[in-house]
Design a protein around this motif. Structure first.
Motif, PDB file in Angstrom:
ATOM      1  N   ARG A 186       0.752  -1.212   0.002  1.00  0.00           N
ATOM      2  CA  ARG A 186      -0.066   0.049   0.235  1.00  0.00           C
ATOM      3  C   ARG A 186       0.848   1.328  -0.024  1.00  0.00           C
ATOM      4  O   ARG A 186       1.914   1.402   0.873  1.00  0.00           O
ATOM      5  CB  ARG A 186      -0.873   0.121   1.141  1.00  0.00           C
ATOM      6  N   TYR A 187       0.469   2.157  -0.938  1.00  0.00           N
ATOM      7  CA  TYR A 187       1.321   3.379  -1.075  1.00  0.00           C
ATOM      8  C   TYR A 187       0.938   4.468   0.237  1.00  0.00           C
ATOM      9  O   TYR A 187      -0.463   4.441   0.472  1.00  0.00           O
ATOM     10  CB  TYR A 187       1.164   4.058  -2.207  1.00  0.00           C
ATOM     11  N   ARG A 188       1.699   5.136   0.651  1.00  0.00           N
ATOM     12  CA  ARG A 188       1.463   5.902   1.884  1.00  0.00           C
ATOM     13  C   ARG A 188       1.456   7.376   1.710  1.00  0.00           C
ATOM     14  O   ARG A 188       2.818   7.649   1.316  1.00  0.00           O
ATOM     15  CB  ARG A 188       2.246   5.432   3.148  1.00  0.00           C
ATOM     16  N   TYR A 189       0.764   8.129   1.890  1.00  0.00           N
ATOM     17  CA  TYR A 189       0.681   9.961   1.758  1.00  0.00           C
ATOM     18  C   TYR A 189       0.236  10.277   3.225  1.00  0.00           C
ATOM     19  O   TYR A 189      -0.408   9.687   3.765  1.00  0.00           O
ATOM     20  CB  TYR A 189      -0.189  10.238   0.891  1.00  0.00           C
ATOM     21  N   GLN A 190       0.877  11.623   3.366  1.00  0.00           N
ATOM     22  CA  GLN A 190       0.441  11.737   4.802  1.00  0.00           C
ATOM     23  C   GLN A 190       0.366  13.388   4.739  1.00  0.00           C
ATOM     24  O   GLN A 190       0.802  14.053   3.920  1.00  0.00           O
ATOM     25  CB  GLN A 190       1.087  11.514   5.899  1.00  0.00           C
ATOM     26  N   CYS A 191      -0.524  13.836   5.951  1.00  0.00           N
ATOM     27  CA  CYS A 191      -0.582  15.196   6.207  1.00  0.00           C
ATOM     28  C   CYS A 191      -0.408  15.418   7.485  1.00  0.00           C
ATOM     29  O   CYS A 191      -0.907  14.606   8.500  1.00  0.00           O
ATOM     30  CB  CYS A 191      -2.053  15.762   5.484  1.00  0.00           C
TER      31      CYS A 191
END
Ligand code: ADP
Ligand code: ZN
Ligand code: ZN
Length: 803
Positions: free
Chosen positions: A756-761
């Motif tokens: 799973r690709y992970r992006y964040q804020c």
């Protein structure tokens, strides 16, 4: 009769109790805190009864009936029911997750219930016939005979008893485990040299690199890493994984209890601290004390005394330690003092044994529990004190739903029970010390070591100079000399190799420079893909430099070292030394920590070589030398707590030397000797460190001046992951106050886990009154719309790391 039930369907967009009708024959059985089976949609699911009432506000003809009762006695106390509501709101989890986390694992699996006849003369004929000649029957038999109501009555009267049969875990003697190679650099190189076709191998390696744990069963690799036997085999051939037979845990009996519980004349500082806590206990005040005492100052002695006081008042105590298997010496002191009044929730216990301990707590058969994080939910009904030893440790925070911090739960429970909390540490977290400075917590200080031993002498060794002098070894000349001297004197040595996470920064070995983000004062993280350096706080990116930007040297590279390599060097430098190694590889078997510590304590080795796990709890009179081989690893973590963690670690490790009559010496090897975390840990100067670090936190706007919330979005498809991360970020930006900073979206430091690709804020704020409300709204959007698209959104209101 109606019950409100929190159902176990975490995929459902709505998180609230549902009303169910109680069939007449179950009416006397339903209680708050018991679990039931209920119909939900066209499924049968588990749920917790959170309320029992006469009427519903809804149309009763539309309600369904509960199917059956799982617990004939509640498994969650009234207090814990209340706590679960608070936890749900505080950590933004499903209420069902908050309830489940409070139960021992055994109760989350399926198990069998029996009813035991205690007093045959007190039960009626019909009930008796079910038992026939036996005195135990299964609960199902009673349920089928329609005698549940009678059974409940007899349970309350005590003429029958409930027995829960937990299947013990398989008793296999050995199991096959796969262990990852220790040399992470080797693995990373292997990863780079994989062919394009080897996608599966690449995924497994990436997954492995992210795990704390170093050895896995094939089931774990197949289930969690979504790998296959063929891929595992391929990695074994590449020497990335090693296949081993692992011995299954057997209780270590060699930890003898022959020595007596020692009582001391308390020092003045101890007496004063104890009196303050005593007073809070006396007046039933829920004060939170921060007990700040240098290593060896007698904090444990204070814990023991406070707990004793609670017990003599007829109350109970919770004693939390960061990791129970690492503190055998401390647990032993508790056993010596409290005998069978103490339940130790040791990680070596089977699920069934843990459940047995939990039952003892539930029934009030013990008064003290010693355990790691989850022991904070021990179902005691009359707490007299709650203690967290080494309160700064990150293991107190759960990194999974519910993302709670044991410290917060402790403070909540102390308010409920009107009892004090003690947070103990030689190096309190900045958050806690700041609260103590503001008077939110009450500060108690122990400046002297209990036996008045001097703190060890700390020498900081500049490894840049060693390199200039042509010494490429991991041992400086001074440390090597000191080791030889101690071996000659038959004294003991602890060598510490700092190996937190996998090393991911770039360091110049000539001048000690680490490439940092100009805006954030934080080390840039090395990304092997594209040889990039990235900042995870602001998103800045740059290529890995070929030359040191400060001194132009080309000795600039990715930094890391393995324990095995050190062991080889020890062999070369001190061939006659007897060495014990304590790291993830030698402690895979349960009980091996204790075994190694006992061997060392018995004097079977000169040198104990280990990773962070040896920083804590070691208390042997013959240790007179501690060497820290590489202080830099934690110093350059891509984490705003890097300096704090380094200071804590160096202080802890140094505290292992000279705790008794013999004087102690410490050597700290570093490429950055002038760093204040290194400088100030020399004399355990906590306050100056605190003030210096606070200035930096203030300047760069980090906790405890600002709060952080991490919002992470993952998806199997990289485009969708980034798209939904952007949606979430934009939504937050539009809905939170203007002063609140919303940073991102950016790819996470670890950009892909388990496919799973992970992006964040990252949300940074000082005051954001609408935060919880807005995040709840975001969660609602996510649960009703995004979840169906395969998105996973997680929110951490107090992240301990943002990788
Ligand atoms: P800490 O938990 O702060 O590291 P401990 O409670 O383990 O400190 O105490 C350090 C050592 O000093 C232990 O060996 C302990 O038995 C001993 N000790 C504690 N209190 C006293 C005291 N009042 N007098 C003498 N020795 C003490
Ligand atoms: Zn340089
Ligand atoms: Zn930055």
């Amino acid at each position: 009769m109606i019950v409100e039930v929190i159902v176990d369907v975490s995929a459902y967009p709505i998180d609230r109790p549902f009303d169910y009708i109680v069939p007449e024959e179950l009416e006397t059985l339903v209680e708050r805190g018991s679990r039931v089976h209920v119909p939900f949609g066209n499924r049968k699911v588990q749920g917790f009864i959170t309320n029992v009432k006469e009427q519903t506000d809804l149309d009763e003809s539309k309600l369904k009936e509960i199917i059956s009762i799982i617990d004939v006695e509640p498994v969650v106390t009234e207090e814990l029911l209340e706590l679960s509501k608070w936890l749900t709101n505080k950590t933004l989890c499903y209420e069902i997750d908050a309830l489940q986390v409070m139960l021992p694992a055994a109760l989350r699996a399926s198990y069998k219930k029996n009813i035991k006849l205690i007093d045959p003369s007190a039960v009626d004929e019909q009930f008796l016939t079910v038992f026939g000649k036996k005195d135990v029957v299964s609960y199902d038999v009673i349920e089928k005979s329609g005698l549940l109501r009678l059974m409940k009555k007899y349970l309350i009267e005590g003429s029958v008893q409930l027995e829960t049969i937990i299947k013990q875990q398989a008793k296999a003697k050995t199991i096959v485990k796969y262990t990852i190679a220790t040399d992470k650099e080797f693995i990373v190189n292997q990863l780079k040299s994989l062919t394009k076709q080897a996608v599966k191998q690449k995924e497994l390696i990436e997954w492995l690199l992210l795990q704390e744990q170093q050895s896995f069963t094939s089931q774990e690799l197949i289930e969690f890493a979504k790998s296959s036997n063929a891929t595992i085999k391929a990695l074994i051939d590449k020497n990335i994984l090693e296949k081993e037979q692992e011995e299954v845990y057997r209780e270590i009996t060699s930890l003898d209890y022959q020595d007596k519980d020692k009582r001391f004349q308390l020092t003045d500082e101890q007496t004063y601290a104890l009196a303050s806590i005593d007073q809070a206990q006396q007046n039933a005040e829920n004060t939170t004390f921060l007990l700040h005492g240098v290593t060896g100052s007698g904090k444990t002695e204070i814990y023991l005394n406070t707990i004793e006081k609670a017990i003599s008042d007829g109350k109970q105590a919770i004693m939390l330690v960061p990791e129970i298997s690492l503190t055998p010496q401390m647990t032993r002191r508790f056993k010596l003092r409290f005998g069978n009044k103490v339940a130790v929730l040791h990680s070596g216990l089977s699920i069934g044994e843990k459940y047995d301990e939990w039952r003892k707590i539930w029934r009030g058969e013990v008064s003290v529990v010693v355990g790691a994080r989850s022991a904070i939910f021990a179902p005691f009904k009359n707490l007299g004190v709650i203690i967290l030893d080494e309160e700064h440790e990150s293991t107190y925070k759960q990194e999974d739903n519910p993302r709670y911090h044991a410290r917060d739960v402790a403070i909540w429970r102390s308010a409920f029970h009107k009892c004090p909390v003690i947070l103990g540490s030689a190096t309190p977290s900045l958050e806690s010390y700041a609260r103590a400075s503001k008077g939110v917590y009450s500060l108690l200080t122990l400046r002297q070591r209990a036996k008045e031993q001097a703190l060890p002498t700390v020498h900081v060794v500049d490894m840049r100079i060693e390199l200039k002098n042509g010494n490429r070894s991991m041992f400086s000349v001074d440390l090597a000399d000191a080791v030889r001297e101690k071996i000659e004197k038959k004294e003991q040595i602890v060598l510490f190799l700092n190996k937190r996470g996998f090393s991911s920064f770039v360091l110049c070995r000539d001048c000690g420079t680490v490439v940092e983000c100009k805006q954030c004062d934080i080390s840039l993280t090395y990304h092997r893909a594209g040889e990039q350096l990235k900042c995870h706080y602001c998103g800045h990116e740059e290529p890995v430099p070929r030359q040191c930007p400060e001194c132009m040297s080309d000795h600039i590279r990715f930094f890391g070292t393995g324990t095995q390599k050190v062991e080889e060097e020890i062999d070369k430098l001190f061939p006659y030394a007897r060495v014990l190694r304590m790291d993830v590889d030698t402690t895979k078997t349960k009980g091996s920590h204790e075994r190694i510590l006992k061997q060392f304590g018995d004097g079977d080795a000169d040198i104990l070589l280990g990773t962070q796990m040896i920083a804590k709890g070691l208390d042997f009179p013959n240790i007179t030398l501690v060497g820290v081989l590489n202080a830099d690893t934690t110093l350059h973590l891509a984490d705003f707590r890097a300096a704090e963690k380094t200071f804590q670690l160096l202080t802890q490790v140094s505290g292992r030397a000279g705790r008794h009559d013999k004087e102690g010496e410490v050597y700290v090897q570093t490429y950055t000797p002038e760093h204040y975390a290194v400088e100030l840990s020399k004399a355990q100067l906590y306050e100056p460190f605190y003030h210096k670090e606070m200035l930096i936190r203030k300047q760069y706007e980090y906790p405890p001046f600002y709060y952080l919330t991490l919002v992470q979005v993952t998806h199997e498809n990289v485009m969708l992951a980034s798209e939904y991360a952007k949606l979430a970020t934009d939504w937050l930006r539009g809905n939170l106050s203007a002063e609140t900073m919303v940073v991102g979206p950016t790819a996470s430091a670890i950009s892909k886990i388990q496919n799973r690709y992970r992006y964040q804020c990252l949300i940074k704020y000082k005051k954001e009154p609408v935060l919880i409300e807005k995040l709840q709204q975001l969660i609602k959007i996510y649960r009703t719309e995004w979840m169906k698209k395969g998105v996973i959104l997680t929110i951490d209101l107090d992240p301990s790391t943002i990788l």
